[in-house]
Design an enzyme around this catalytic site. Structure first.
Site, PDB file in Angstrom:
ATOM      1  N   HIS A 146      10.107   8.431 -26.915  1.00 54.49           N
ATOM      2  CA  HIS A 146       9.078   9.342 -26.397  1.00 54.49           C
ATOM      3  C   HIS A 146       9.435  10.812 -26.652  1.00 54.49           C
ATOM      4  CE1 HIS A 146       6.037  11.072 -23.799  1.00 54.49           C
ATOM      5  NE2 HIS A 146       6.976  11.729 -23.157  1.00 54.49           N
ATOM      6  N   HIS A 168       1.476  16.106 -26.364  1.00 53.47           N
ATOM      7  CA  HIS A 168       1.542  14.698 -25.959  1.00 53.47           C
ATOM      8  C   HIS A 168       0.418  13.829 -26.517  1.00 53.47           C
ATOM      9  CE1 HIS A 168       4.813  15.983 -23.492  1.00 53.47           C
ATOM     10  NE2 HIS A 168       4.970  14.794 -22.950  1.00 53.47           N
ATOM     11  N   HIS A 202       1.909  10.484 -27.982  1.00 53.37           N
ATOM     12  CA  HIS A 202       1.595   9.125 -27.529  1.00 53.37           C
ATOM     13  C   HIS A 202       1.033   8.288 -28.676  1.00 53.37           C
ATOM     14  CE1 HIS A 202       1.344  10.386 -23.010  1.00 53.37           C
ATOM     15  NE2 HIS A 202       2.579  10.268 -23.453  1.00 53.37           N
ATOM     16  N   GLU A 251      -4.154  16.749 -11.719  1.00 52.22           N
ATOM     17  CA  GLU A 251      -4.524  17.051 -13.106  1.00 52.22           C
ATOM     18  C   GLU A 251      -6.041  17.261 -13.291  1.00 52.22           C
ATOM     19  OE1 GLU A 251      -1.939  15.228 -16.238  1.00 52.22           O
ATOM     20  OE2 GLU A 251      -3.858  14.799 -17.203  1.00 52.22           O
ATOM     21  N   ASN A 271       0.566  18.439 -20.934  1.00 49.00           N
ATOM     22  CA  ASN A 271       0.371  17.459 -22.011  1.00 49.00           C
ATOM     23  C   ASN A 271       0.496  18.094 -23.395  1.00 49.00           C
ATOM     24  OD1 ASN A 271      -0.132  15.360 -20.192  1.00 49.00           O
ATOM     25  ND2 ASN A 271      -2.271  15.986 -19.989  1.00 49.00           N
ATOM     26  N   LYS A 278       7.542  23.115 -13.601  1.00 49.44           N
ATOM     27  CA  LYS A 278       6.693  21.942 -13.331  1.00 49.44           C
ATOM     28  C   LYS A 278       6.183  21.978 -11.890  1.00 49.44           C
ATOM     29  CE  LYS A 278       5.886  17.161 -14.139  1.00 49.44           C
ATOM     30  NZ  LYS A 278       6.311  15.933 -14.803  1.00 49.44           N
ATOM     31  N   ARG A 330       0.824  -1.236   0.000  1.00 50.47           N
ATOM     32  CA  ARG A 330       0.000   0.000   0.000  1.00 50.47           C
ATOM     33  C   ARG A 330       0.845   1.267   0.000  1.00 50.47           C
ATOM     34  NH1 ARG A 330      -3.075  -3.239   3.461  1.00 50.47           N
ATOM     35  NH2 ARG A 330      -4.962  -3.934   2.422  1.00 50.47           N
ATOM     36  N   ARG A 377      -2.904  21.300 -14.745  1.00 49.36           N
ATOM     37  CA  ARG A 377      -1.788  20.378 -15.042  1.00 49.36           C
ATOM     38  C   ARG A 377      -1.870  19.807 -16.468  1.00 49.36           C
ATOM     39  NH1 ARG A 377       1.143  15.851 -11.139  1.00 49.36           N
ATOM     40  NH2 ARG A 377       2.644  15.229 -12.706  1.00 49.36           N
ATOM     41  N   LYS A 419       3.801  11.548 -11.122  1.00 46.29           N
ATOM     42  CA  LYS A 419       3.032  10.655 -11.997  1.00 46.29           C
ATOM     43  C   LYS A 419       3.839   9.382 -12.175  1.00 46.29           C
ATOM     44  CE  LYS A 419       0.095  13.225 -15.190  1.00 46.29           C
ATOM     45  NZ  LYS A 419      -0.134  13.470 -16.612  1.00 46.29           N
ATOM     46  N   GLU A 423      11.072  17.777 -24.212  1.00 45.09           N
ATOM     47  CA  GLU A 423      10.311  18.293 -23.052  1.00 45.09           C
ATOM     48  C   GLU A 423      10.757  19.722 -22.721  1.00 45.09           C
ATOM     49  OE1 GLU A 423       7.700  16.762 -21.956  1.00 45.09           O
ATOM     50  OE2 GLU A 423       8.000  14.601 -22.213  1.00 45.09           O
TER      51      GLU A 423
HETATM   52  N1  LIG Z   1       5.980  10.671 -15.060  1.00 44.45           N
HETATM   53  C1  LIG Z   1       5.991  11.730 -15.821  1.00 44.45           C
HETATM   54  O1  LIG Z   1       5.561  12.820 -15.428  1.00 44.45           O
HETATM   55  C2  LIG Z   1       6.583  11.643 -17.205  1.00 44.45           C
HETATM   56  C3  LIG Z   1       6.852  12.818 -17.935  1.00 44.45           C
HETATM   57  C4  LIG Z   1       7.473  12.698 -19.167  1.00 44.45           C
HETATM   58  C5  LIG Z   1       7.802  11.434 -19.677  1.00 44.45           C
HETATM   59  N2  LIG Z   1       7.505  10.314 -18.953  1.00 44.45           N
HETATM   60  C6  LIG Z   1       7.867   8.977 -19.444  1.00 44.45           C
HETATM   61  O2  LIG Z   1       9.295   8.914 -19.522  1.00 44.45           O
HETATM   62  C7  LIG Z   1       9.649   7.923 -20.477  1.00 44.45           C
HETATM   63  C8  LIG Z   1      10.801   8.436 -21.312  1.00 44.45           C
HETATM   64  O3  LIG Z   1      11.906   8.702 -20.481  1.00 44.45           O
HETATM   65  P1  LIG Z   1      13.403   8.720 -21.043  1.00 44.45           P
HETATM   66  O4  LIG Z   1      13.454   9.504 -22.282  1.00 44.45           O
HETATM   67  O5  LIG Z   1      14.280   9.082 -19.917  1.00 44.45           O
HETATM   68  O6  LIG Z   1      13.602   7.210 -21.511  1.00 44.45           O
HETATM   69  P2  LIG Z   1      14.339   5.928 -20.884  1.00 44.45           P
HETATM   70  O7  LIG Z   1      14.060   5.768 -19.463  1.00 44.45           O
HETATM   71  O8  LIG Z   1      14.009   4.802 -21.802  1.00 44.45           O
HETATM   72  O9  LIG Z   1      15.878   6.259 -21.100  1.00 44.45           O
HETATM   73  C9  LIG Z   1      16.344   6.421 -22.412  1.00 44.45           C
HETATM   74  C10 LIG Z   1      17.548   5.521 -22.716  1.00 44.45           C
HETATM   75  O10 LIG Z   1      18.689   6.080 -22.085  1.00 44.45           O
HETATM   76  C11 LIG Z   1      19.379   5.084 -21.334  1.00 44.45           C
HETATM   77  N3  LIG Z   1      20.009   5.790 -20.214  1.00 44.45           N
HETATM   78  C12 LIG Z   1      19.423   6.298 -19.096  1.00 44.45           C
HETATM   79  N4  LIG Z   1      20.304   7.012 -18.401  1.00 44.45           N
HETATM   80  C13 LIG Z   1      21.475   6.951 -19.052  1.00 44.45           C
HETATM   81  C14 LIG Z   1      22.766   7.507 -18.831  1.00 44.45           C
HETATM   82  N5  LIG Z   1      23.000   8.315 -17.806  1.00 44.45           N
HETATM   83  N6  LIG Z   1      23.743   7.228 -19.725  1.00 44.45           N
HETATM   84  C15 LIG Z   1      23.508   6.439 -20.801  1.00 44.45           C
HETATM   85  N7  LIG Z   1      22.304   5.914 -21.087  1.00 44.45           N
HETATM   86  C16 LIG Z   1      21.305   6.159 -20.220  1.00 44.45           C
HETATM   87  C17 LIG Z   1      18.332   4.073 -20.988  1.00 44.45           C
HETATM   88  O11 LIG Z   1      18.890   2.796 -20.773  1.00 44.45           O
HETATM   89  C18 LIG Z   1      17.451   4.095 -22.241  1.00 44.45           C
HETATM   90  O12 LIG Z   1      17.982   3.249 -23.217  1.00 44.45           O
HETATM   91  C19 LIG Z   1       8.408   7.619 -21.282  1.00 44.45           C
HETATM   92  O13 LIG Z   1       7.930   6.336 -20.969  1.00 44.45           O
HETATM   93  C20 LIG Z   1       7.404   8.674 -20.846  1.00 44.45           C
HETATM   94  O14 LIG Z   1       6.087   8.222 -20.894  1.00 44.45           O
HETATM   95  C21 LIG Z   1       6.918  10.403 -17.732  1.00 44.45           C
END
Ligand SMILES: NC(=O)c1ccc[n+]([C@@H]2O[C@H](COP(=O)([O-])OP(=O)(O)OC[C@H]3O[C@@H](n4cnc5c(N)ncnc54)[C@H](O)[C@@H]3O)[C@@H](O)[C@H]2O)c1
Length: 337
Positions: free
Chosen positions: A261, A245, A249, A234, A242, A224, A118, A238, A140, A182
């Site tokens: 992404h 987005h 998506h 949201e 998006n 943010k 939980r 908030r 999120k 972003e």
């Molecule tokens: N929660 C939220 O508010 C929110 C907001 C925006 C995006 N997201 C989510 O975030 C995700 C995308 O995140 P991302 O772009 O970080 O992708 P990711 O987590 O897949 O990382 C991208 C790549 O970089 C590699 N990597 C990570 N750190 C590294 C480092 N320091 N050195 C070398 N390689 C490294 C990872 O192994 C991966 O291959 C999506 O799923 C999206 O939906 C969430």
């Protein structure tokens, strides 16, 4: 910096080599000493020494789990594997989960933290530019389900966020571009002055020049934080986060996640600007001015031929659709949405 969400306030620490302070910060915040670290496999590969140095006698129990982060593994099967590992290692309610990785690792580890027993304590250590400027802050969490992105998830704030810019040095260029997606979104959420600052600093940030990069991360997190402070769940405001987005998506799903992404966000922002113009919200000269930032990155993005009908169908299914309608965040100029 402080995020003052209605459910919880917490600090965001930003700096170079801040990871060394993690054990100390865990003590300072009086957090649990049974520690479950979820670390992205690439981060573990590049930064093994740093990760190893986190395991100190100050912690009672430490289990490190390597996670292969991609949109296909951001699913229920991986969540179950995390639960199984937590149970096998006899973790209980007094657990602290630490996510070290990009947005995917943070989203899924946060989801596990919010649901296991939980809800257990959680720390975000973002290691991509995208996670540093955006996903690690705001609470999120989520996983993909079926063909819908982030369909299953929770709002669950961490105990704190620790941004260590030294992790960013091992990022591939395409991942820096994803972070810029972003960042450009925040440029549109700010104002004309901020947009111009972002535009002039873009090249330096692509090279990860320390000063402008740190400043940019702080600016985005502050923006943010102020949105999350006003509307954590949201209900209204908030939704502006998006921007671009709904398109992004749908493009990711239509391309079967062959596009990242952040890259899809850049395309989504271009689509949002064009739609704003098409709807008469954005004037011709503003479109020309403000579209130049994402277009600057167009050579860095490859998009396979896509089926527009399919993208439309996915958008209709998107969770942000209400009453059978797909909603978009549109703008007339930066800051006027
Ligand atoms: N929660 C939220 O508010 C929110 C907001 C925006 C995006 N997201 C989510 O975030 C995700 C995308 O995140 P991302 O772009 O970080 O992708 P990711 O987590 O897949 O990382 C991208 C790549 O970089 C590699 N990597 C990570 N750190 C590294 C480092 N320091 N050195 C070398 N390689 C490294 C990872 O192994 C991966 O291959 C999506 O799923 C999206 O939906 C969430």
């Amino acid at each position: 910096m402080e995020v003052k969400a209605s459910s919880k306030s917490y600090p965001v620490y930003v700096g170079n080599n801040t990871i060394a302070q993690l054990p100390e910060l865990i003590e300072k915040h009086a957090l649990h000493k049974n520690v479950f670290i979820v670390v992205d496999e690439n981060v573990l590969g590049y930064h093994l020494k740093k990760i190893k140095s986190l395991i100190t006698e100050r912690m009672r129990k430490v289990v490190v789990v390597e996670y292969v982060a991609n949109e296909k593994s951001k699913n229920n099967k991986s969540v179950e594997e995390f639960y199984d590992c937590l149970i096998k290692n006899e973790f209980g309610r007094d657990t602290l989960i630490i996510a070290i990785g990009g947005g995917i690792t943070g989203d899924i580890a946060g989801y596990v933290a919010s649901t296991f027993s939980r809800g257990v304590q959680f720390i975000q250590v973002p290691t991509t530019l995208l996670a540093a400027v955006d996903s690690s802050v705001g609470g999120k969490t989520g996983i993909n389900y079926g063909k819908t992105k982030n369909l299953i998830g929770t709002f669950y704030q961490p105990e704190f966020v620790l941004v260590d810019t030294s992790f960013l040095k091992t990022l591939k260029e395409e991942e820096i571009v994803c972070g810029l997606g972003e960042i450009i979104k925040y440029a549109y959420l700010g104002d004309d002055k901020l947009y111009l600052t972002f535009r002039s600093e873009l090249k330096q940030i692509m090279k990860l020049s320390p000063k402008p990069t740190t400043k940019m991360i702080e600016t985005c997190i502050n923006m943010k934080a102020s949105v999350v402070q006003a509307d954590e769940m949201e209900g209204g405001l908030r939704k502006i986060l998006n921007l671009g987005h709904t398109f992004a998506h749908a493009i990711e799903v239509e391309q079967d996640h062959k596009i990242k992404h952040g890259q899809a966000v850049i395309i989504g922002l271009v689509c949002a600007l064009y739609l704003s113009h098409f709807k008469g919200i954005m004037k011709d000269e503003k479109l020309v001015k403000y579209i130049s930032l994402p277009l600057f990155l167009q050579d860095k993005i490859t998009l396979d031929k896509c089926n527009v009908e399919n993208i439309y169908k996915v958008m209709l299914r998107d969770k942000k659709g209400r009453d059978g309608k797909t909603k978009f965040v549109l703008l007339s100029e930066p800051g006027i949405l």
